[in-house]
Design a protein around this motif. Structure first.
Motif, mmCIF file in Angstrom:
data_model
loop_
_atom_site.group_PDB
_atom_site.id
_atom_site.type_symbol
_atom_site.label_atom_id
_atom_site.label_comp_id
_atom_site.label_asym_id
_atom_site.label_seq_id
_atom_site.Cartn_x
_atom_site.Cartn_y
_atom_site.Cartn_z
ATOM 1 N N ARG A 34 10.240 3.041 11.101
ATOM 2 C CA ARG A 34 9.302 3.144 12.231
ATOM 3 C C ARG A 34 8.006 3.810 11.781
ATOM 4 N NH1 ARG A 34 14.195 4.937 15.227
ATOM 5 N NH2 ARG A 34 15.008 3.112 16.343
ATOM 6 N N GLU A 35 8.152 4.768 10.883
ATOM 7 C CA GLU A 35 6.961 5.442 10.348
ATOM 8 C C GLU A 35 6.086 4.450 9.588
ATOM 9 O OE1 GLU A 35 6.217 8.798 6.922
ATOM 10 O OE2 GLU A 35 7.843 9.200 8.351
ATOM 11 N N ALA A 36 6.716 3.592 8.793
ATOM 12 C CA ALA A 36 5.955 2.579 8.061
ATOM 13 C C ALA A 36 5.321 1.578 9.008
ATOM 14 C CB ALA A 36 6.870 1.861 7.071
ATOM 15 N N ASP A 37 6.028 1.229 10.082
ATOM 16 C CA ASP A 37 5.534 0.229 11.034
ATOM 17 C C ASP A 37 4.355 0.753 11.839
ATOM 18 O OD1 ASP A 37 5.609 -2.303 12.151
ATOM 19 O OD2 ASP A 37 6.969 -1.708 13.759
ATOM 20 N N ALA A 38 4.214 2.089 11.904
ATOM 21 C CA ALA A 38 3.122 2.683 12.687
ATOM 22 C C ALA A 38 1.788 2.624 11.946
ATOM 23 C CB ALA A 38 3.466 4.143 13.023
ATOM 24 N N LYS A 74 -1.541 -3.710 8.807
ATOM 25 C CA LYS A 74 -0.500 -4.197 7.885
ATOM 26 C C LYS A 74 -0.741 -5.665 7.541
ATOM 27 C CE LYS A 74 2.868 -3.042 10.626
ATOM 28 N NZ LYS A 74 2.086 -2.288 11.602
ATOM 29 N N THR A 75 -0.447 -6.010 6.282
ATOM 30 C CA THR A 75 -0.527 -7.407 5.867
ATOM 31 C C THR A 75 0.746 -8.126 6.302
ATOM 32 O OG1 THR A 75 0.557 -7.023 3.743
ATOM 33 C CG2 THR A 75 -1.839 -6.704 3.825
ATOM 34 N N GLY A 76 0.705 -9.462 6.226
ATOM 35 C CA GLY A 76 1.896 -10.228 6.579
ATOM 36 C C GLY A 76 3.075 -9.887 5.678
ATOM 37 N N ALA A 77 2.801 -9.685 4.387
ATOM 38 C CA ALA A 77 3.870 -9.350 3.440
ATOM 39 C C ALA A 77 4.476 -7.989 3.768
ATOM 40 C CB ALA A 77 3.339 -9.360 2.014
ATOM 41 N N GLU A 78 3.622 -7.048 4.142
ATOM 42 C CA GLU A 78 4.116 -5.709 4.503
ATOM 43 C C GLU A 78 4.990 -5.769 5.745
ATOM 44 O OE1 GLU A 78 0.512 -2.888 2.713
ATOM 45 O OE2 GLU A 78 0.405 -3.635 4.781
ATOM 46 N N GLN A 79 4.590 -6.585 6.729
ATOM 47 C CA GLN A 79 5.381 -6.688 7.951
ATOM 48 C C GLN A 79 6.747 -7.313 7.676
ATOM 49 O OE1 GLN A 79 4.282 -5.429 11.103
ATOM 50 N NE2 GLN A 79 6.511 -5.616 11.308
ATOM 51 N N ILE A 80 6.763 -8.300 6.784
ATOM 52 C CA ILE A 80 8.038 -8.916 6.411
ATOM 53 C C ILE A 80 8.970 -7.873 5.796
ATOM 54 C CG2 ILE A 80 9.113 -10.499 4.753
ATOM 55 C CD1 ILE A 80 6.834 -12.457 5.298
ATOM 56 N N ARG A 135 0.846 -1.200 0.000
ATOM 57 C CA ARG A 135 0.000 0.000 0.000
ATOM 58 C C ARG A 135 0.882 1.251 0.000
ATOM 59 N NH1 ARG A 135 -3.272 -0.421 5.172
ATOM 60 N NH2 ARG A 135 -1.420 -1.593 5.821
ATOM 61 N N PRO A 136 0.444 2.293 -0.642
ATOM 62 C CA PRO A 136 1.276 3.503 -0.728
ATOM 63 C C PRO A 136 1.699 4.053 0.625
ATOM 64 C CG PRO A 136 -0.554 3.623 -2.268
ATOM 65 C CD PRO A 136 -0.795 2.407 -1.423
ATOM 66 N N GLU A 137 0.805 3.987 1.623
ATOM 67 C CA GLU A 137 1.142 4.560 2.922
ATOM 68 C C GLU A 137 2.246 3.780 3.638
ATOM 69 O OE1 GLU A 137 -2.977 2.521 3.440
ATOM 70 O OE2 GLU A 137 -1.753 3.455 1.864
ATOM 71 N N VAL A 138 2.436 2.505 3.259
ATOM 72 C CA VAL A 138 3.547 1.703 3.778
ATOM 73 C C VAL A 138 4.743 1.802 2.841
ATOM 74 C CG1 VAL A 138 4.327 -0.621 4.416
ATOM 75 C CG2 VAL A 138 2.000 0.113 4.972
ATOM 76 N N GLY A 139 4.470 1.724 1.565
ATOM 77 C CA GLY A 139 5.543 1.708 0.575
ATOM 78 C C GLY A 139 6.324 3.004 0.504
ATOM 79 N N LYS A 140 5.651 4.148 0.696
ATOM 80 C CA LYS A 140 6.345 5.430 0.562
ATOM 81 C C LYS A 140 7.453 5.598 1.597
ATOM 82 C CE LYS A 140 5.664 10.427 0.332
ATOM 83 N NZ LYS A 140 4.666 11.534 0.366
ATOM 84 N N PRO A 141 7.193 5.406 2.912
ATOM 85 C CA PRO A 141 8.288 5.541 3.881
ATOM 86 C C PRO A 141 9.373 4.466 3.719
ATOM 87 C CG PRO A 141 6.273 4.805 4.973
ATOM 88 C CD PRO A 141 5.899 5.217 3.592
ATOM 89 N N LEU A 142 8.958 3.270 3.244
ATOM 90 C CA LEU A 142 9.969 2.232 3.004
ATOM 91 C C LEU A 142 10.885 2.625 1.851
ATOM 92 C CD1 LEU A 142 8.088 -1.171 3.480
ATOM 93 C CD2 LEU A 142 9.741 -0.088 5.003
ATOM 94 N N GLN A 143 10.295 3.217 0.803
ATOM 95 C CA GLN A 143 11.130 3.668 -0.307
ATOM 96 C C GLN A 143 12.066 4.794 0.137
ATOM 97 O OE1 GLN A 143 11.369 2.335 -3.499
ATOM 98 N NE2 GLN A 143 13.179 3.660 -3.404
#
Length: 402
Positions: A53-57, A61-67, A26-34
């Motif tokens: 940490r921002e992405a983890d907040a 989250k899906t299992g794939a996102e947490q990985i 998802r963009p809200e997870v992917g953006k801080p990870l990028q």
């Protein structure tokens, strides 16, 4: 250890960045990870960790996102030197991955625990990484380091010896690091014979000047090694670039003259002068006197050698023929010298038959002809007084000298 950690962190960073790009999030997870990925590429690990940490907040989250978050957290924390955070991330990640990635994560945990100086857990994760299929060079180095920390040099010797043996049996050149670790472990466990054999393998596979220097420095101290081979050891030092001291040039030249090879003695003196090791300093006059002596002895030898060769041919044994044959070789007349040495060997009655074979092999090498036959002759030299050692070493040198 810093180098090992850097290599390991770089490997997990590549994995984390690759994974972040390979899977949709998802963009809200992917953006801080990028953003974390970009910061890590720029060497800003602490800032990257903040973005993780921002992405983890983000909730839900899906299992794939947490990985992916844990991958990036582990990479960033390890690069930032936060071993506790890295350990937490990788231990959370390990049960949820498999195959090559599981091996890599286990390896990173081993490095993370080593940063924390937790040696028992470091060893546990090294074993898990190996069981999962990791055999990287940096993991092997870490294992050797940990074993060294515990003083378990016996284990280092066994594992390094096994790695060297496996490479040789597989027709591969053993890893230089494995040979060095084996030699060091053998030294620490007082296995002098084993260390000598390992150092000889280093000469065979990695014929560096410094390895030749170490080996030749030890050789005269080998049990049973005869003092009469002092000149031969210095000949190898000269050939491998390990003769540079003033005293060494002086001693080698004097030994050559005393052995009946004044032309060789003069050549050594000339090399000493050319290198600046002779002819300068408070002993300069002494060096010049030695050069004058070598010049005079060479002239005398050249004037009398044919008569002495005729006399040697009339003797019942071949000892003088061998000495004079090698003298001819040092004078640049291998075409006369080699047959004379062979004649001396055939005549028999030799005081030291193996020394004669050694001289013949060396003469063949110096002639620049028949290298294969020279190596065969040198390898055939037997004896436990140093002659066989010198034969093998000259054969090794010949194989790498071109």
């Amino acid at each position: 250890m810093k180098t090992l950690h850097a290599l390991a962190a770089a490997a997990v960073l590549a994995c984390a960045l690759g994974s972040a790009q390979a899977q949709a999030v998802r963009p809200e997870v992917g953006k801080p990870l990028q953003q974390a990925s970009d910061l890590l590429r720029a060497g800003k690990a602490k800032e990257a960790l903040a973005k993780v940490r921002e992405a983890d907040a983000i909730g839900g989250k899906t299992g794939a996102e947490q990985i992916m978050i844990d991958r990036m957290r582990g990479a960033a924390a390890q690069r930032a030197g936060e071993s506790g955070t890295a350990i937490q991330a990788f231990e959370s990640l390990f049960p949820r991955v498999s195959g090559a990635e599981a091996a890599q994560v286990a390896e990173q945990l081993a490095f993370a625990y080593s940063q924390a100086k937790d040696w028992p857990r470091t060893s546990q994760w090294i074993q898990k990484a190996q069981a999962a299929g990791s055999h990287s060079a940096q993991l092997k180095q870490l294992q050797a380091y940990v074993q060294g920390q515990s003083g378990d040099y016996g284990a280092i010797a066994r594992e390094s010896a096994a790695a060297v043996s496996a490479a040789e049996q597989g027709g591969r050149r053993p890893d230089e690091g494995d040979l060095l670790r084996l030699a060091d472990a053998q030294a620490r466990t007082n296995n002098s014979a084993g260390q000598t054999a390992t150092l000889e393998k280093l000469l065979a596979y990695y014929p560096k000047k410094e390895y030749w220097g170490i080996f030749l420095g030890r050789l005269p101290r080998k049990s049973g090694f005869s003092d009469r081979f002092a000149l031969d050891v210095m000949r190898l030092k000269l050939a491998t670039g390990n003769l540079s001291k003033t005293d060494d040039f002086m001693e080698m030249a004097q030994l050559a003259i005393q052995a009946g090879y004044p032309t060789e003695g003069k050549a050594i003196v000339d090399k000493g002068f050319a290198a600046g090791a002779l002819g300068t300093g408070p002993e300069a006059d002494r060096h010049k006197r030695l050069r004058d002596l070598a010049v005079q002895r060479e002239a005398d030898a050249k004037a009398s050698i044919e008569q002495r060769a005729t006399e040697a041919a009339a003797l019942k044994d071949g000892n003088d023929l061998i000495t004079l044959g090698y003298a001819y070789v040092t004078m640049g007349q291998a075409d006369k010298g080699i047959p004379m040495i062979e004649q001396g060997i055939a005549k028999g009655g030799l005081k030291r038959p193996e020394d004669a074979k050694l001289r013949l092999g060396m003469a063949m090498l110096q002639s620049g002809k028949g290298k294969a036959k020279a190596v065969q002759t040198l390898r055939s030299v037997q004896g436990n007084d140093g002659s066989s050692d010198l034969g093998r070493l000259w054969a090794l040198y010949a194989n790498h000298a071109g």
